[in-house]
Motif scaffolding. Sequence first.
Motif, PDB file in Angstrom:
ATOM      1  N   LYS A 166      -0.757  -2.480  -7.355  1.00  0.00           N
ATOM      2  CA  LYS A 166       0.386  -3.451  -7.063  1.00  0.00           C
ATOM      3  C   LYS A 166       1.497  -3.120  -7.866  1.00  0.00           C
ATOM      4  CE  LYS A 166      -0.367  -4.746  -2.893  1.00  0.00           C
ATOM      5  NZ  LYS A 166       0.454  -4.711  -1.642  1.00  0.00           N
ATOM      6  N   ALA A 167       1.334  -2.492  -9.024  1.00  0.00           N
ATOM      7  CA  ALA A 167       2.286  -2.253 -10.177  1.00  0.00           C
ATOM      8  C   ALA A 167       2.306  -0.758 -10.669  1.00  0.00           C
ATOM      9  CB  ALA A 167       1.967  -3.414 -11.317  1.00  0.00           C
ATOM     10  N   ASP A 178      -9.683   1.894 -14.016  1.00  0.00           N
ATOM     11  CA  ASP A 178     -10.843   2.471 -14.021  1.00  0.00           C
ATOM     12  C   ASP A 178     -12.156   1.110 -13.622  1.00  0.00           C
ATOM     13  OD1 ASP A 178     -12.665   4.495 -14.799  1.00  0.00           O
ATOM     14  OD2 ASP A 178     -13.052   3.518 -16.309  1.00  0.00           O
ATOM     15  N   ASN A 179     -11.458   0.149 -13.247  1.00  0.00           N
ATOM     16  CA  ASN A 179     -12.453  -1.040 -12.839  1.00  0.00           C
ATOM     17  C   ASN A 179     -12.440  -1.391 -11.456  1.00  0.00           C
ATOM     18  OD1 ASN A 179     -12.699  -3.981 -12.530  1.00  0.00           O
ATOM     19  ND2 ASN A 179     -13.252  -4.044 -14.615  1.00  0.00           N
ATOM     20  N   ASP A 180     -13.520  -1.448 -10.790  1.00  0.00           N
ATOM     21  CA  ASP A 180     -13.343  -1.407  -9.324  1.00  0.00           C
ATOM     22  C   ASP A 180     -12.640  -2.970  -8.843  1.00  0.00           C
ATOM     23  OD1 ASP A 180     -14.467   0.859  -8.785  1.00  0.00           O
ATOM     24  OD2 ASP A 180     -16.606  -0.085  -8.793  1.00  0.00           O
ATOM     25  N   GLU A 181     -12.937  -3.875  -9.598  1.00  0.00           N
ATOM     26  CA  GLU A 181     -12.494  -5.421  -9.335  1.00  0.00           C
ATOM     27  C   GLU A 181     -10.860  -5.457  -9.512  1.00  0.00           C
ATOM     28  OE1 GLU A 181     -12.717 -10.017 -10.761  1.00  0.00           O
ATOM     29  OE2 GLU A 181     -14.027  -8.511 -11.604  1.00  0.00           O
ATOM     30  N   GLN A 182     -10.433  -4.651 -10.710  1.00  0.00           N
ATOM     31  CA  GLN A 182      -9.180  -4.619 -10.994  1.00  0.00           C
ATOM     32  C   GLN A 182      -8.216  -3.800 -10.643  1.00  0.00           C
ATOM     33  OE1 GLN A 182      -9.405  -5.390 -15.398  1.00  0.00           O
ATOM     34  NE2 GLN A 182     -10.408  -7.139 -15.287  1.00  0.00           N
ATOM     35  N   ARG A 183      -8.837  -2.606  -9.915  1.00  0.00           N
ATOM     36  CA  ARG A 183      -7.761  -1.535  -9.442  1.00  0.00           C
ATOM     37  C   ARG A 183      -6.779  -2.110  -8.587  1.00  0.00           C
ATOM     38  NH1 ARG A 183     -11.468   1.301  -7.541  1.00  0.00           N
ATOM     39  NH2 ARG A 183     -12.204   2.230  -9.307  1.00  0.00           N
TER      40      ARG A 183
END
Length: 348
Positions: free
Chosen positions: A247-248, A237-242
């Motif tokens: 990758k997992a 739900d986070n643009d930076e962390q998506r």
Amino acid sequence: MTAVSTISASSFRKLLLGALVGATAVTALPAQAQEEVNVYSYRQAYLIEPFLKEFTEETGVKVNVVFAKQGLAERLKREGRNTPADVLLTVDVGRLQELVDEELVKSVNDEVIEANLPAQYHGPENQWFGITTRARVLYTSVDRLEAGQVSSYDDLADPSLKGRVCSRAGDHPYNVALIASRIAHNGEEATREWLEGFKNNLARKPQGGDRDQIKAIRDNVCDVAIGNSYYYGKMLDNDEQRPWAEKARIEFPDQNGVGTHMNISGMAMTKYAPHEENALNLMRFLTEKTAQHMYAEVNFEYPANPEAESSELLTSWGEFKQDDLSLTEVAKYRKRAAQMVNEVGFNQ
């Protein structure tokens, strides 16, 4: 002793004007309204304010909150019989059990709460209750591992994964609870052997939080990591962390065994609650479908009430077998689990 953070009345008025919570009934302690209930919370404001506002709209009872990162048990001890607190909201079975051990909470025997929550989420003598659950899951690389190739907590100690596993500190409460559950299921000797194998497979010294382990998979530091399910939802739900999360994949361990270990966020009524009736009504409300669903939507946690609707994202992950071991049993072995972490030098 760590100081407990509070929100002053003036600061909260500014918060209201800033429209963080709009016309919410949440304010700072102390308050003087007759129809009120006072909450001490380790849970963040954005998580609980929506359903506290809903409670006030339904009942007319004003909710006053002190938010803190730590130190609330110490505060309750200092305040004793003069505490203004009625209900405490926290995370992890360990913190809930701490309240019981320090004799800071009372039993709540209520048919509504007991009917809404499975018995495994009731504390000893109903001195606490779980209100949301989070799975302790495995994250595996979508590029370097096949789905289902790592499917059990036992696999974390498999020699084939040597140098390929990441974890936060072993003595963090989330990992301690998992280790305690394994002691309850398998005994100390087998759990120690497993923990030693887990340590031997680490790609690096335990560090960071659960999200950092997923990032490490993205960065090719490791292929397998362990973390709480709701962090995966937050990252998607986070643009930076998506891109990290993509990758997992999320894997629910031990579907052919005891099931995936579950921990909780929970609630308890303080021993000297000055507004006991309103406190009980709030605790009932928190176990009902409306509040349970709101919790699930905001923080990607599973409702403890099996009749409550989960969030769309969590539903998309599919159903899975949950370990039904009583969390009271888990709490019983937490001290030994923490000792075992040190004995095997997990964090070194």
